[in-house]
Design an enzyme around this catalytic site. Structure first.
Site, mmCIF file in Angstrom:
data_model
loop_
_atom_site.group_PDB
_atom_site.id
_atom_site.type_symbol
_atom_site.label_atom_id
_atom_site.label_comp_id
_atom_site.label_asym_id
_atom_site.label_seq_id
_atom_site.Cartn_x
_atom_site.Cartn_y
_atom_site.Cartn_z
ATOM 1 N N MET A 172 16.176 -50.862 56.943
ATOM 2 C CA MET A 172 17.240 -51.616 56.283
ATOM 3 C C MET A 172 18.138 -50.656 55.515
ATOM 4 O O MET A 172 17.653 -49.914 54.656
ATOM 5 C CB MET A 172 16.650 -52.640 55.309
ATOM 6 C CG MET A 172 15.746 -53.671 55.950
ATOM 7 S SD MET A 172 15.085 -54.840 54.731
ATOM 8 C CE MET A 172 13.865 -53.805 53.905
ATOM 9 N N GLY A 211 17.719 -50.461 50.094
ATOM 10 C CA GLY A 211 17.607 -49.639 51.295
ATOM 11 C C GLY A 211 16.169 -49.234 51.527
ATOM 12 O O GLY A 211 15.579 -48.545 50.709
ATOM 13 N N SER A 212 15.550 -49.647 52.603
ATOM 14 C CA SER A 212 14.116 -49.459 52.748
ATOM 15 C C SER A 212 13.678 -49.751 54.180
ATOM 16 O O SER A 212 14.485 -49.720 55.101
ATOM 17 C CB SER A 212 13.386 -50.373 51.757
ATOM 18 O OG SER A 212 13.984 -51.657 51.750
ATOM 19 N N ARG A 213 12.383 -50.091 54.342
ATOM 20 C CA ARG A 213 11.848 -50.278 55.683
ATOM 21 C C ARG A 213 10.642 -51.211 55.653
ATOM 22 O O ARG A 213 9.913 -51.268 54.663
ATOM 23 C CB ARG A 213 11.451 -48.904 56.220
ATOM 24 C CG ARG A 213 10.624 -48.912 57.489
ATOM 25 C CD ARG A 213 10.503 -47.496 57.980
ATOM 26 N NE ARG A 213 9.275 -47.242 58.690
ATOM 27 C CZ ARG A 213 8.912 -46.042 59.111
ATOM 28 N NH1 ARG A 213 9.681 -44.992 58.861
ATOM 29 N NH2 ARG A 213 7.790 -45.872 59.764
#
Length: 225
Positions: free
Chosen positions: A99, A187-189
C-alpha cells in the site's frame, strides 16, 4: 451520484484527530498569510483522502479468500507463517500487497472465521516493498480459523513511513469476510498466507481492492469426486 458519494466517503476514526489538527493548522496559516492557508487546505484534503473508509461489496461464496488491503500485489512466494503464531515450518503460498500513501489503508478480513490468535512483534521500518520486510519489520499477525477448520494468516506490516499498526480485534472475535479489522498509517503492506495447496488467482503487479479482489479459491484445491 457516484461522484458525490466518493467525495462524501466517511473517514476511519483513526483519522479524526489528524483531520482536526490539519484543519486547526490551516486556520492559523490563513491568519499568518493567505497563500499558506491554501496549502493547509490541500494538506487537510489529502488527510481526509488518506483516511477514507469506503464501503465494499465482498463476494460471499464459500472458500474464497479476498484481499485484506488496497494496493499492488508485489510478491507471491512460498514461506512459513510468522513463528510467533506457533504454526510450525509448513510452507504456504504468501501473497503480499503493498500500500502506498495514496491507497485506502483500512484493512479487511480475507475470510469469515474466528480470530484464534493475535501476535504483535516489534521490528524495523524498512521499505515495505522489500521481500525481507516480512521478517524484519514491525508486524501484527492474525490467525483466522474458518468454520470448516481451515486456517488463514494475515499479517499487518509497518513500512518506511508507517509507524502505527492498529488492530481492532482480539482472540475469540468472529469476523465476516471483508469486515474491517484495522488500519496502518502511512504506507505499508499486508501478507496473506493461503490455505495449504491453494493456488493464487492474482498476479504480481495486479491492483487489489480490499474486501473485493479474490486472491484464491480454497475450495478449488479439494479433490474432485
Amino acid at each position: 451520484m457516484d461522484s458525490l458519494t466518493s467525495i462524501l466517503t466517511p473517514i476511519h476514526r483513526e483519522g479524526h484527530r489528524f483531520a482536526i489538527i490539519f484543519a486547526a493548522v490551516t486556520i492559523v496559516l490563513f491568519l499568518i498569510w493567505n497563500p499558506l492557508g491554501w496549502i493547509g487546505v490541500i494538506l487537510t484534503l489529502w488527510c481526509l483522502y488518506f483516511f477514507r473508509d469506503p464501503d465494499r461489496v465482498t463476494p460471499t461464496r464459500e472458500g474464497l479468500v479476498v484481499s485484506p488491503a488496497d494496493g499492488i500485489v508485489n510478491l507471491i512466494t512460498e514461506a512459513s507463517p510468522p513463528e510467533e503464531l506457533g504454526l510450525g515450518d509448513m510452507v504456504r503460498t504468501r501473497v503480499s500487497i503493498f500500500m502506498n500513501v495514496f491507497n485506502c489503508h483500512v484493512n479487511r478480513a480475507p475470510v469469515a472465521g474466528t480470530v484464534k490468535r493475535v501476535a504483535y512483534r516489534p521490528g524495523l521500518f524498512l521499505n515495505a516493498d522489500l521481500d525481507k520486510a516480512s521478517d524484519a519489520n514491525e508486524r501484527n499477525s492474525l490467525l483466522i480459523e474458518r468454520a470448516d477448520g481451515e486456517q488463514i494468516v494475515v499479517v499487518q506490516i509497518a513500512g518506511l513511513v508507517a509507524r502505527r499498526i492498529v488492530c481492532d480485534v482480539r482472540e475469540g472475535h468472529d469476523l465476516a469476510a471483508g469486515e474491517r479489522f484495522g488500519i496502518i498509517r502511512f504506507g505499508s503492506r499486508l501478507d496473506v498466507y493461503l490455505p495449504v495447496g491453494a493456488i493464487p488467482l492474482v498476479a504480481v503487479g495486479q491492483t487489489a481492492i480490499a474486501g473485493e479482489t479474490v486472491l484464491a479459491d480454497s475450495i478449488s484445491v479439494l479433490p474432485q469426486v
